[in-house]
Design a protein around this motif. Structure first.
Motif, mmCIF file in Angstrom:
data_model
loop_
_atom_site.group_PDB
_atom_site.id
_atom_site.type_symbol
_atom_site.label_atom_id
_atom_site.label_comp_id
_atom_site.label_asym_id
_atom_site.label_seq_id
_atom_site.Cartn_x
_atom_site.Cartn_y
_atom_site.Cartn_z
ATOM 1 N N UNK A 334 0.874 -1.176 0.000
ATOM 2 C CA UNK A 334 0.000 0.000 0.000
ATOM 3 C C UNK A 334 0.907 1.221 0.000
ATOM 4 N N UNK A 335 0.831 2.034 -1.051
ATOM 5 C CA UNK A 335 1.704 3.187 -1.150
ATOM 6 C C UNK A 335 2.742 2.995 -2.238
ATOM 7 N N UNK A 336 3.794 3.822 -2.195
ATOM 8 C CA UNK A 336 4.790 3.863 -3.259
ATOM 9 C C UNK A 336 6.129 3.334 -2.748
ATOM 10 N N UNK A 337 6.487 2.138 -3.195
ATOM 11 C CA UNK A 337 7.740 1.523 -2.753
ATOM 12 C C UNK A 337 8.937 2.323 -3.224
ATOM 13 N N UNK A 343 3.367 0.742 3.022
ATOM 14 C CA UNK A 343 3.201 -0.352 3.972
ATOM 15 C C UNK A 343 3.266 -1.650 3.188
ATOM 16 N N UNK A 344 4.035 -2.610 3.668
ATOM 17 C CA UNK A 344 4.087 -3.948 3.069
ATOM 18 C C UNK A 344 3.402 -4.921 4.017
ATOM 19 N N UNK A 345 2.557 -5.764 3.463
ATOM 20 C CA UNK A 345 1.869 -6.792 4.249
ATOM 21 C C UNK A 345 2.295 -8.162 3.726
ATOM 22 N N UNK A 357 5.765 -0.809 8.008
ATOM 23 C CA UNK A 357 5.457 0.542 7.559
ATOM 24 C C UNK A 357 6.758 1.326 7.394
ATOM 25 N N UNK A 358 6.959 1.825 6.186
ATOM 26 C CA UNK A 358 8.175 2.550 5.823
ATOM 27 C C UNK A 358 7.822 4.015 5.605
ATOM 28 N N UNK A 359 8.355 4.890 6.465
ATOM 29 C CA UNK A 359 8.074 6.334 6.403
ATOM 30 C C UNK A 359 6.576 6.627 6.404
#
Length: 387
Positions: A334-337, A343-345, A357-359
């Motif tokens: 979810x979001x821009x890697x 967020x990675x699930x 959750x990254x930044x």
């Protein structure tokens, strides 16, 4: 008056002592540590403290006066050499004996080592030594693309050093995150000028660098080894307690002896959520495990089921990780890697088993609730925030 003894004066041990007093225990508390420093937190040693961004006093769990003020007998620089379960006595390295009514083992872990004169990062002295060496060395070689290895590499780059990382796995953090997110961390370090050497192992540390398993030699002014840690289970094993990867406990952190408990890096408790024993080495486990063990020692009904949690700060990336990726079969983003804001699930059988959750902040509770719920999720809805 009962005597409760805690072996291991780290975060878990100090928080256990604090909790015993807060919960009304009025007996004797003895907190014994092999290190000469009073209890401190380890994450800053490879993060802000290593980079000179925080003061030394901020790493400590309590102020010096907290221990006498709370009638905690803190004994430092004294290793425990033997536990005599039948007599409820500890043998100490200074030749003395310490009786106990209940015992908590929170001895932590020690760095896994390689042959040769490398540097390791576990104690505050280690961190201070590396900080000094970063100011002197032109080149730093890090063995192991682990959390400690990568945080050390980031700190060395922040100090302006040339950095090489050697790792036998195909990418960074391969076991912790899997190859997908491991590649992301590898790209982050490459973007910040780190020379990454994957698929090759360090066989020996020499006076001038590292000899690889291939026979190749890499030179560096400073070699730092970060290849994992080994739980300090020797005391428990020698005493006859049940030991696996760590000291085996039930969900109440009670060992195979009813009056002996274990917490922190050294413990391998049964985890009700996972239905198996799980050993966790991260900071949050010590922070929460010590108090849980203290309450269990007091006879309270304790079920220690904290979801594993870890955080890191490297360059422009800040992240928090929750859960355990074992057996995952899908990752949903979810979001821009690419912009490092997502967020990675990790999913197994359409259920969330871990999240990172990254930044992106203030979402840990949401991620952990998803993990605990075991709910079947729709990947597309999860990616858009509808699940």
């Amino acid at each position: 008056m009962a005597t409760y003894v805690i072996v291991g004066a780290g975060l878990a041990g100090a928080k256990a002592a604090q909790t015993l007093r807060e919960e009304g225990f009025d007996g004797e508390i003895v907190l014994i540590g092999a290190e000469t420093e009073r209890p401190y937190e380890r994450p800053p040693l490879s993060k802000d403290y290593l980079q000179g961004k925080s003061e030394r006093e901020k790493i400590f769990v309590h102020a010096p006066e907290w221990y006498p003020d709370n009638d905690v007998d803190l004994r430092l620089g004294i290793p425990v050499t033997r536990i005599e379960l039948d007599h409820r006595v500890l043998r100490l390295g200074n030749g003395s004996r310490q009786p106990y009514d209940k015992l908590l083992i929170a001895t932590g872990a020690a760095p896994r080592r390689l042959p040769g004169p490398g540097h390791y990062l576990r104690t505050v002295e280690d961190s201070e030594t590396l900080k000094e060496r970063f100011a002197q060395a032109e080149s730093v070689l890090v063995v192991g693309a682990s959390w400690i290895g990568l945080e050390t590499a980031a700190a060395a780059r922040a100090a302006g050093r040339a950095v090489t990382v050697v790792e036998p796995e195909p990418t960074a953090l391969n076991g912790a995150l899997g190859p997908e997110l491991g590649h992301m961390f590898a790209r982050l370090h490459a973007h910040n000028g780190v020379d990454l050497r994957f698929g090759t192992a360090a066989a020996e540390i020499t006076d001038t660098g590292v000899r690889l398993s291939s026979g190749e030699r890499l030179t560096a002014d400073l070699v730092v080894v970060g290849i994992g840690a080994v739980p300090e289970v020797g005391l428990a094993r020698d005493a006859g307690l049940e030991v696996g990867q760590g000291i085996l406990t039930d969900a109440a952190l009670r060992t195979s002896h009813p009056d002996v408990y274990a917490a922190g890096d050294v413990a391998e408790p049964f985890h009700p959520l996972y239905g198996r024993r799980v050993r966790v080495e991260h900071w949050a486990n010590a922070l929460h495990g010590g108090p849980a063990a203290a309450r269990s020692m007091l006879g309270q009904d304790v079920v220690y089921d904290a979801i594993p949690y870890f955080y890191t700060d490297q360059y422009e990336l800040g992240m928090e990780f929750s859960g355990d990726i074992e057996g995952y079969d899908e990752i949903v983003y979810r979001g821009d890697v690419e912009s490092l804001e997502f967020i990675a699930y990790w999913l197994r059988d359409s259920r969330v088993i871990a999240g990172m959750n990254v930044n992106v902040w203030d979402v840990v509770d949401e991620i952990q609730e998803l993990i605990r719920s075991r709910a079947i999720v729709n990947p597309k809805e999860l990616a858009t925030g509808q699940s």
